[in-house]
Motif scaffolding. Structure first.
Motif, PDB file in Angstrom:
ATOM      1  N   SER A 279       0.793  -1.234   0.000  1.00 12.35           N
ATOM      2  CA  SER A 279       0.000   0.000   0.000  1.00 12.35           C
ATOM      3  C   SER A 279       0.820   1.277   0.000  1.00 12.35           C
ATOM      4  O   SER A 279       0.259   2.371  -0.089  1.00 12.35           O
ATOM      5  N   ALA A 350      -6.308  -5.710  -5.123  1.00 15.17           N
ATOM      6  CA  ALA A 350      -6.811  -7.092  -5.232  1.00 15.17           C
ATOM      7  C   ALA A 350      -7.278  -7.607  -3.873  1.00 15.17           C
ATOM      8  O   ALA A 350      -6.802  -7.127  -2.848  1.00 15.17           O
ATOM      9  N   SER A 372       2.236  -9.269   3.720  1.00  5.44           N
ATOM     10  CA  SER A 372       2.296 -10.002   2.452  1.00  5.44           C
ATOM     11  C   SER A 372       3.165 -11.245   2.585  1.00  5.44           C
ATOM     12  O   SER A 372       2.830 -12.318   2.069  1.00  5.44           O
ATOM     13  N   GLU A 375       1.273 -13.811   4.443  1.00 11.52           N
ATOM     14  CA  GLU A 375       0.155 -14.304   3.624  1.00 11.52           C
ATOM     15  C   GLU A 375       0.665 -15.274   2.560  1.00 11.52           C
ATOM     16  O   GLU A 375       0.035 -16.306   2.292  1.00 11.52           O
TER      17      GLU A 375
HETATM   18  N1  UDP Z   1      -3.280  -5.884   0.056  1.00 11.63           N
HETATM   19  C1  UDP Z   1      -4.505  -6.148  -0.508  1.00 11.63           C
HETATM   20  N2  UDP Z   1      -4.651  -5.950  -1.843  1.00 11.63           N
HETATM   21  C2  UDP Z   1      -3.648  -5.522  -2.656  1.00 11.63           C
HETATM   22  C3  UDP Z   1      -2.393  -5.274  -2.075  1.00 11.63           C
HETATM   23  C4  UDP Z   1      -2.241  -5.479  -0.715  1.00 11.63           C
HETATM   24  O1  UDP Z   1      -5.453  -6.551   0.185  1.00 11.63           O
HETATM   25  O2  UDP Z   1      -3.880  -5.361  -3.853  1.00 11.63           O
HETATM   26  C5  UDP Z   1      -3.120  -6.079   1.516  1.00 11.63           C
HETATM   27  C6  UDP Z   1      -2.258  -7.281   1.800  1.00 11.63           C
HETATM   28  O3  UDP Z   1      -3.063  -8.456   1.832  1.00 11.63           O
HETATM   29  C7  UDP Z   1      -1.621  -6.909   3.142  1.00 11.63           C
HETATM   30  C8  UDP Z   1      -1.595  -5.400   3.134  1.00 11.63           C
HETATM   31  O4  UDP Z   1      -2.455  -4.970   2.091  1.00 11.63           O
HETATM   32  O5  UDP Z   1      -2.430  -7.397   4.206  1.00 11.63           O
HETATM   33  C9  UDP Z   1      -0.226  -4.839   2.851  1.00 11.63           C
HETATM   34  O6  UDP Z   1       0.557  -4.976   3.997  1.00 11.63           O
HETATM   35  P1  UDP Z   1       2.106  -5.270   3.901  1.00 11.63           P
HETATM   36  O7  UDP Z   1       2.622  -5.355   5.301  1.00 11.63           O
HETATM   37  O8  UDP Z   1       2.377  -6.443   3.070  1.00 11.63           O
HETATM   38  O9  UDP Z   1       2.702  -4.030   3.115  1.00 11.63           O
HETATM   39  P2  UDP Z   1       2.568  -2.419   3.285  1.00 11.63           P
HETATM   40  O10 UDP Z   1       1.332  -2.033   2.583  1.00 11.63           O
HETATM   41  O11 UDP Z   1       2.532  -2.099   4.767  1.00 11.63           O
HETATM   42  O12 UDP Z   1       3.792  -1.914   2.600  1.00 11.63           O
END
Ligand code: UDP
Length: 480
Positions: A279, A350, A372, A375
């Protein structure tokens, strides 16, 4: 004892960034359902990126005025250290005021057991102390990166930090597997602001009553040992949260585009590269072209997330353009052709957990944000890592060298490296490397499942955490 008398209230303060909101709300949902109604939950939150209360009918939400200006809000993706520092300053009074006047003075509510707040929201420790309210810290990013943050004062004193160009590949003293170039860093234009933030997070966690981390013992034994040495507070490893929690995707700040699931349904098993960089990460137009050409040349089908704001060097003219036509012009013709032939799909956001669990996904090309990473592991998907900042370099090192369930793009985004790595990672005849990697990642997936079953490490930690929360008592005597 009467159930009503045993009831306790939990006060929650998340950090208002997507990668922090998700795990906090997952944790709270886990605690709430595990308590079988004995915990009443109040979530205090900043106005910026406020969660949607209608997704959580069991919780109370109280918004505080964060006072952020438009330019401060914009810094939330560009200079995250400055953003968090401002937030830590501006929220002190509104948060204290909310605790005193809207929470602690309510006599008809159960007594407050404690505050759970994000490690980055370190100001909450001093506010909690001033009200004799126990605070438990939630570290949403990787535990090993917290060990790295805590080591900064020592590393600076010994001259390792700031890291010199010639020493990037040197090992970090006392943190196994990490190279100096992997040290965690929160995006900042001013390194002093970042160092201060890291010190405040560390010191206020040391002053807290406990630390919750989103991991599980069999994955992160080493990190947990080092955390125990660094922070002399009880540590609860109760992850992976998203697998315990039923509220997995309802904290998404952007609306996930479900059409990509119907597209995935038409793809062959393990045939698609899922590409998403979280994000906050952003890139230049030139780097997007490298990503696109890497995908085209790898000849793999892809699902690519291009969130709005992902391109950092949009010209003023481009800013007003329709996003879709802008991207179509920006992306190489060959990539657009693949999309037209049904071999590719682009979405702005997504439903990531659903995507990763889909049988057609063969590889997850990720920035290695901790959510991520977990996941990906929990769905048993091998990863191509392109870390950008924060804890991502630490996580990528562990994915590629310790757990050995992925490769890292060590030289940034270059189409040749991307093509080669994807070909090595995707299903092909006699791809022994992939087969061995699949065995390891499936083992981790299985361990993630086992740790949550009765007798498993996270199951036990969650029980310990519940007991700990119910043994806390703020003993507050505030009256209006
Ligand atoms: N995420 C999502 N859809 C997307 C991209 C990311 O739902 O298209 C969610 C992902 O499942 C995760 C979060 O956004 O739970 C991103 O957190 P992460 O710690 O991986 O990265 P950050 O966004 O803090 O850099």
């Amino acid at each position: 004892m009467d159930q009503q008398l045993q009831r306790r209230r939990l006060v929650i303060f998340p950090c208002p960034l997507q990668g922090h909101i998700n795990p906090m709300l997952q944790l709270v949902s886990i605690l709430h359902s595990h308590s079988k109604g004995a915990l009443s939950i109040t979530i205090v939150h900043a106005q910026f990126n406020s969660p949607n209360p209608s997704n959580y009918p069991d919780f109370n939400f109280l918004s505080i005025t964060d006072g952020l200006s438009q330019s401060e809000i914009e810094s939330s993706t560009k200079d995250v250290s400055a953003f968090l520092t401002i937030l830590n300053r501006k929220c002190v009074e509104p948060f204290r005021d909310c605790l005193v006047n809207k929470i602690l003075s309510q006599k008809h509510e159960p007594p407050v057991a404690c505050l759970i707040s994000d490690a980055t929201m370190h100001f909450t420790q001093l506010v909690a102390d001033s009200l004799q309210l126990p605070r438990i810290v939630l570290r949403t990013s990787s535990p090993m990166s917290f060990v790295g943050f805590a080591a900064f004062p020592d590393l600076r004193q010994k001259g390792y930090v700031p890291v010199r160009e010639s020493e990037l590949e040197a090992p970090v003293p006392e943190i196994p597997h990490l190279k100096l170039k992997d040290l965690p860093v929160i995006k900042s234009y001013n390194s002093e602001v970042f160092f201060q933030l890291a010190a405040d997070m560390t010191n206020q966690t040391k002053a807290s009553s406990g630390l919750i981390v989103n991991t599980f013992e069999s994955l992160d034994k080493l990190a947990l040992e080092l955390l125990n040495k660094t922070f002399a507070v009880p540590i609860f490893a109760v992850g992976p949260f998203h697998k315990f929690s039923s509220a997995s995707s309802s904290s998404s700040l952007m609306t996930p585009d479900q059409t990509c699931i119907s597209w995935l349904n038409k793809q062959a098993p393990s045939s698609v590269v899922y590409v998403s960089f979280g994000s906050i990460a952003s890139i230049s137009k030139a780097k997007l072209v490298e990503i696109a050409m890497g995908l085209v040349n790898s000849e793999q089908s892809f699902l690519l997330v291009l969130r709005s704001g992902f391109i950092i060097d949009k010209s003023d003219d481009d800013k007003d353009k329709n996003e879709e036509s802008y991207l179509t012009k920006l992306l190489p013709q060959k990539l657009n052709e693949m999309i037209m032939r049904g071999r590719g799909c682009i979405v702005k956001w997504a439903p990531q957990q659903e995507v990763l669990a889909h049988p057609s996904i063969g590889v997850f090309w990720t920035h290695c944000g901790w959510n991520s990473t977990l996941e990906g592991i929990c769905e048993g998907v091998p990863m191509l890592c392109w870390p950008c900042f924060g804890d991502q370099m630490v996580n990528a090192r562990f994915v590629s060298q310790v757990w050995r369930v992925g490769y890292q793009l060590e030289n940034g985004l270059q189409r040749g490296d991307i093509e080669r790595s994807l070909k090595r990672l995707m299903v092909q005849e006699n791809n022994k490397e992939r087969e061995e990697m699949m065995v390891r990642v499936k083992d981790l997936k299985e361990m993630a499942e086992l740790c949550q079953k009765e007798g498993g490490s996270s199951f036990q930690s969650l029980q310990n955490l519940m007991d700990y929360i119910f043994s806390r008592n703020s003993d507050l005597k505030i009256a209006n």
